[in-house]
Motif scaffolding. Structure first.
Motif, PDB file in Angstrom:
ATOM      1  N   VAL A 162       0.848  -1.192   0.000  1.00 47.39           N
ATOM      2  CA  VAL A 162       0.000   0.000   0.000  1.00 47.39           C
ATOM      3  C   VAL A 162       0.883   1.241   0.000  1.00 47.39           C
ATOM      4  CG1 VAL A 162      -1.663   1.351   1.344  1.00 47.39           C
ATOM      5  CG2 VAL A 162      -1.917  -1.137   1.180  1.00 47.39           C
ATOM      6  N   GLY A 163       0.537   2.198  -0.833  1.00 49.84           N
ATOM      7  CA  GLY A 163       1.310   3.425  -0.924  1.00 49.84           C
ATOM      8  C   GLY A 163       2.347   3.377  -2.019  1.00 49.84           C
ATOM      9  N   LYS A 164       2.733   2.173  -2.427  1.00 48.43           N
ATOM     10  CA  LYS A 164       3.729   2.029  -3.488  1.00 48.43           C
ATOM     11  C   LYS A 164       3.135   1.418  -4.751  1.00 48.43           C
ATOM     12  CE  LYS A 164       7.701   1.623  -0.385  1.00 48.43           C
ATOM     13  NZ  LYS A 164       8.885   0.805   0.006  1.00 48.43           N
ATOM     14  N   THR A 169      -4.218  -2.611  -8.001  1.00 42.42           N
ATOM     15  CA  THR A 169      -3.305  -3.734  -7.795  1.00 42.42           C
ATOM     16  C   THR A 169      -3.463  -4.312  -6.398  1.00 42.42           C
ATOM     17  OG1 THR A 169      -1.700  -2.850  -9.384  1.00 42.42           O
ATOM     18  CG2 THR A 169      -0.883  -4.423  -7.759  1.00 42.42           C
ATOM     19  N   ILE A 170      -3.548  -3.452  -5.388  1.00 43.17           N
ATOM     20  CA  ILE A 170      -3.701  -3.924  -4.006  1.00 43.17           C
ATOM     21  C   ILE A 170      -5.016  -4.667  -3.841  1.00 43.17           C
ATOM     22  CG2 ILE A 170      -3.944  -3.188  -1.610  1.00 43.17           C
ATOM     23  CD1 ILE A 170      -1.089  -3.001  -2.746  1.00 43.17           C
ATOM     24  N   ARG A 171      -6.071  -4.141  -4.428  1.00 43.25           N
ATOM     25  CA  ARG A 171      -7.377  -4.811  -4.352  1.00 43.25           C
ATOM     26  C   ARG A 171      -7.325  -6.176  -5.037  1.00 43.25           C
ATOM     27  NH1 ARG A 171     -11.927  -3.967  -7.926  1.00 43.25           N
ATOM     28  NH2 ARG A 171     -13.793  -4.955  -7.058  1.00 43.25           N
ATOM     29  N   LEU A 172      -6.675  -6.239  -6.172  1.00 45.25           N
ATOM     30  CA  LEU A 172      -6.538  -7.511  -6.893  1.00 45.25           C
ATOM     31  C   LEU A 172      -5.766  -8.528  -6.059  1.00 45.25           C
ATOM     32  CD1 LEU A 172      -6.643  -9.326  -9.429  1.00 45.25           C
ATOM     33  CD2 LEU A 172      -4.616  -8.107 -10.262  1.00 45.25           C
ATOM     34  N   ILE A 173      -4.637  -8.118  -5.499  1.00 44.35           N
ATOM     35  CA  ILE A 173      -3.795  -9.028  -4.720  1.00 44.35           C
ATOM     36  C   ILE A 173      -4.570  -9.625  -3.549  1.00 44.35           C
ATOM     37  CG2 ILE A 173      -1.831  -9.047  -3.112  1.00 44.35           C
ATOM     38  CD1 ILE A 173      -0.454  -7.100  -5.082  1.00 44.35           C
TER      39      ILE A 173
END
Length: 288
Positions: A65-67, A72-76
């Motif tokens: 998160v933040g990078k 992408t974070i939601r997908l992961i």
């Protein structure tokens, strides 16, 4: 532990290694291919391609998160399984990715997902009239000249609206935007439009065809010279004219000229490119 600290740790947690195991990442090949990401229920979430599968999938393993993007974070956080297929080269990986996205329609893929929405431009010449139609279906009627398919909703519609205004101004010798028909001043380009054309119009159907086929931009110079002679570029309407030229130039470079390059590079026997083939042809031309 305070709630704020728990939330911070949760936000920075990447679950992929726990779910897939270190052996999965250790065994990843440094070869081209495609990868498919699945959710808890086995639903296909995303299809991607990679020149180097190991490097690409490691970017998901390290995402924080933040990078990384929110998408992408939601997908992961939704991924519970990743499968991959090796391909002979990057070109084959891109073609395979295109095919799977069109067939499977994964939730997190947006580009290349709906080639059936790529536009065709249809032109019919009648006595003293040019009729234009913009839609997502190729006409079979002989009286219509068809061009496309063209990719890019905003680019295509802005360009066609710009062309209608330029042709109207040249035909009717308009020197103010206030004298344009209201339909040509709307944000959305009309999908159907008929333009009255006299025998003295500065633009011929041959020049229009070259523009839409992408073989020549001679139309720009002729129209610019005409508007300079009429001293319209120095008037208030000149700003509108130049903006329309830019929109039309963007369409020519990104759509029609690019299609013409595809036809020449791949030695196709027609300038009309099927919607389902356009993305694949772009890949073939770029990577050959």
């Amino acid at each position: 532990m305070k709630n704020s600290e728990q939330q911070r740790l949760f936000n920075h947690y990447n679950p992929l290694e726990d779910r897939l195991g270190t052996d999965f990442f250790d065994a990843l090949p440094k070869k081209p291919g495609i990868y498919k990401m699945y959710g808890r229920d086995g639903m296909l979430l995303y299809v991607g391609k990679a020149k180097n599968l190991r490097n690409r999938l490691f970017t998901y393993r390290r995402a924080k998160v933040g990078k990384s993007s929110r998408k992408t974070i939601r997908l992961i956080r939704m991924v519970h399984d990743i499968q991959y297929e090796l391909c002979k080269n990057e070109k084959q990986a891109l073609l395979r990715e295109n095919k799977l996205i069109r067939q499977k329609q994964p939730e997190f893929n947006h580009a290349k997902k709906s080639p059936e929405t790529y536009y065709f431009i249809h032109v019919k010449q009648e006595e003293n009239y040019w009729t234009f139609k913009l839609n997502m279906r190729q006409y079979s009627e002989k009286e219509w000249h068809t061009y496309g398919a063209f990719k890019g909703h905003v680019v295509v519609r802005k360009a066609l609206g710009a062309l209608f205004r330029l042709l109207y101004i040249a035909e009717h010798k308009v020197d103010s935007a206030h004298h344009l028909p209201s339909i040509l001043l709307k944000n959305l380009t009309p999908m159907n439009y008929s333009l009255n054309v006299s025998d003295e119009h500065i633009i011929s159907t041959a020049l229009l065809e070259k523009l839409f086929i992408g073989s020549s931009d001679e139309l720009f110079e002729i129209m610019l010279s005409h508007f300079r002679e009429q001293e319209l570029l120095d008037k208030y309407i000149g700003k509108l004219l130049l903006e329309d030229f830019e929109a039309l130039k963007r369409f020519y470079e990104n759509c029609s000229q690019r299609n013409h390059q595809i036809v020449q590079h791949l030695d196709l026997d027609t300038h009309i490119i099927p919607q389902q083939k356009l993305d694949d042809y772009l890949i073939e031309m770029a990577l050959d």
